[in-house]
Design an enzyme around this catalytic site. Structure first.
Site, short mmCIF file in Angstrom:
data_model
loop_
_atom_site.label_atom_id
_atom_site.label_comp_id
_atom_site.label_asym_id
_atom_site.label_seq_id
_atom_site.Cartn_x
_atom_site.Cartn_y
_atom_site.Cartn_z
N HIS A 67 0.83 -1.21 0.00
CA HIS A 67 0.00 0.00 0.00
C HIS A 67 0.87 1.26 0.00
CE1 HIS A 67 -4.08 1.63 1.59
NE2 HIS A 67 -3.42 2.60 1.01
N ASP A 314 0.84 2.57 3.74
CA ASP A 314 -0.08 3.64 3.34
C ASP A 314 0.69 4.97 3.23
OD1 ASP A 314 -2.30 5.03 2.51
OD2 ASP A 314 -3.39 4.87 4.40
ZN LIG Z 1 -7.04 3.93 2.23
#
Ligand SMILES: [Zn+2]
Length: 441
Positions: A67, A314
């Site tokens: 991610h 992320d």
């Molecule tokens: Zn997200």
């Protein structure tokens, strides 16, 4: 001809010291190998090996991030494939999955191939593009999933990340579609009707600070629905950045039933709590929001017992003007690539929740399997591709945003002292980082 490296006396996966010979892109030998001069000359290069003293260092397989927001094409003021993959290499990563919320959105074969090609040109890390589930991330109709899977980028992971595929019928069809080629739908679990205008975790503190609450149930309701859809379709669901104790319980239940479900947690949800928001510094604004200390404890326990499969960064770069403003209008997201392993060392290794073999499993083997990246996440045995990260667990550093390789500066760890340092990273046997510095291509 590629240089041969002899990594001497490394603690392989945190275990007993061994020597590792890296030649022609693969791990050629592991064991007690003497010095570089003792080695049979490489028939290819005709020369000896470059010796790296790894006494006291831990050798891991190259990390794999499921991610990452690389921002290119479209937001090259925040990050590019080149700067983002340099940051990844410094963090010990050898493969990253690039999220689809670029401009244009990665919802066609053309865009995913562009991102994949930019990654190859940069050369610091294997870039695996993630394809959008729906056209323009709008949640209305399915994107060209088959064309992206068949493209040169060979997309396996599909996500509308940043947005939730909130329409249950569309989510069901996406799961059915990717099943045909062993793909996976990675869901950003956020029921939009429950998070309209939400600014931080809903609870006592959001009331106190006067910020609109983001309830845990907005995440948990979607995860509960989606694990049932995964069971119904028999197709693989991956839950992005799970952040609440209730989410861990739902995934634990789904796995106990044998449903084809995996999940990830971010480094920041393993370390930081909503209490940081008291000063209204937008660097702590993120989606999903920082949660309570009880949630942090639950996600750590979930990662330790394997309910949560992977740590995923992320990594979400934003230009200064998107963060250096009032809380209410600031963009959501934090940098993560260059600090992920340090945060995992502090929260999971130094607490005794995971050993280094466990870190290798959660940050390399399992994410590689989930993303279908066959060449990465392998064990450190002879014949495996030489994707490696050499780490000094006894080092520590104070995070200074100005020294990061990322184009952006929105790290939540500025001024914090974090343990560990990546000393070297190898991609296919070639160093991308040596002595803690990026090797220029
Ligand atoms: Zn997200």
């Amino acid at each position: 001809m590629s240089t041969t490296y002899l990594i001497k006396n490394a603690s392989v996966l945190g275990g007993d010291p061994a020597d590792v010979l890296v030649r022609d892109g693969v791990v050629a030998e592991v064991g007690s190998l003497g010095s570089a001069e003792d080695l049979t000359p490489d028939p290819g290069s005709g020369g000896g090996a470059v010796e790296i003293d790894a006494t006291g260092l831990v050798l891991l397989p190259g990390l794999v991030d499921l991610h990452t927001h690389l921002r290119e094409p479209g937001r090259e003021d925040a990050e590019t494939v080149d700067t983002g993959t340099r940051a990844a290499a410094l963090g010990g990563f050898t493969a990253v999955h690039a999220m689809a919320n670029t401009d244009p959105v990665a919802d066609t074969a053309g865009v995913v191939e562009q991102v994949w090609r930019l990654g190859r040109e940069a050369g610091y890390c294997d870039v695996r593009p993630v394809g959008a589930v729906t056209v323009g991330l709008k949640g209305e109709r399915l994107a060209e999933i088959g064309a992206m899977a068949d493209s040169a980028a060979q997309v396996k992971v599909f996500s509308d990340d940043g947005h939730c595929v909130s329409d249950a019928a569309l989510m069901r069809r996406a799961l059915e579609y990717v099943k045909a080629f062993g793909g996976v739908v990675a869901q950003h679990a956020q029921e939009p009707r429950l998070t309209d205008g939400a600014q931080m975790n809903e609870g006592e503190l959001s009331g106190l600070l006067g910020l609109h609450g983001w309830p845990a149930v907005a995440e948990e309701a979607i995860i509960a629905r989606d694990v049932l859809l995964a069971a119904h379709t028999g197709s693989r669901l991956h839950v992005c950045h799970l952040s609440t104790a209730g989410s861990v319980e739902i995934v634990r239940w789904a796995k106990s039933k044998g449903f084809p479900v995996t999940a990830e947690v971010t480094p920041h949800h393993l370390l930081l709590t909503e209490d940081l928001i008291r000063g209204y510094d937008p660097v702590y604004k993120v989606n999903p929001p920082l949660r309570s200390a009880a949630d942090v404890e639950a996600v750590r326990a979930g990662l330790a017992d394997g309910t949560i499969d992977a740590v995923a960064t992320d990594h979400a770069p934003h230009p200064v003007e998107a963060k250096d403003c009032e809380w209410a209008v600031a963009a959501m997201g934090m940098l993560g690539l260059e600090t992920a392993l340090s945060v995992v060392q502090q929260t999971m290794v130094e607490t005794g929740l995971l050993d280094w073999a466990g870190v290798a499993d959660r940050m390399s083997a399992r994410p590689a399997r989930i993303g279908g990246v066959a060449e990465h996440g392998r064990g450190l045995e002879a014949g495996a591709p030489a994707h490696l990260a050499l780490v000094d667990p006894s080092a520590s550093r104070v995070i200074e945003p100005g020294t990061l390789q990322s184009l952006s500066r929105n790290t939540p760890y500025a001024g914090m002292k974090l343990p560990g340092a990546v000393v070297a990273t190898f991609l296919r046997g070639a160093p991308t980082v040596l002595d803690g510095r990026v090797v220029e291509r």
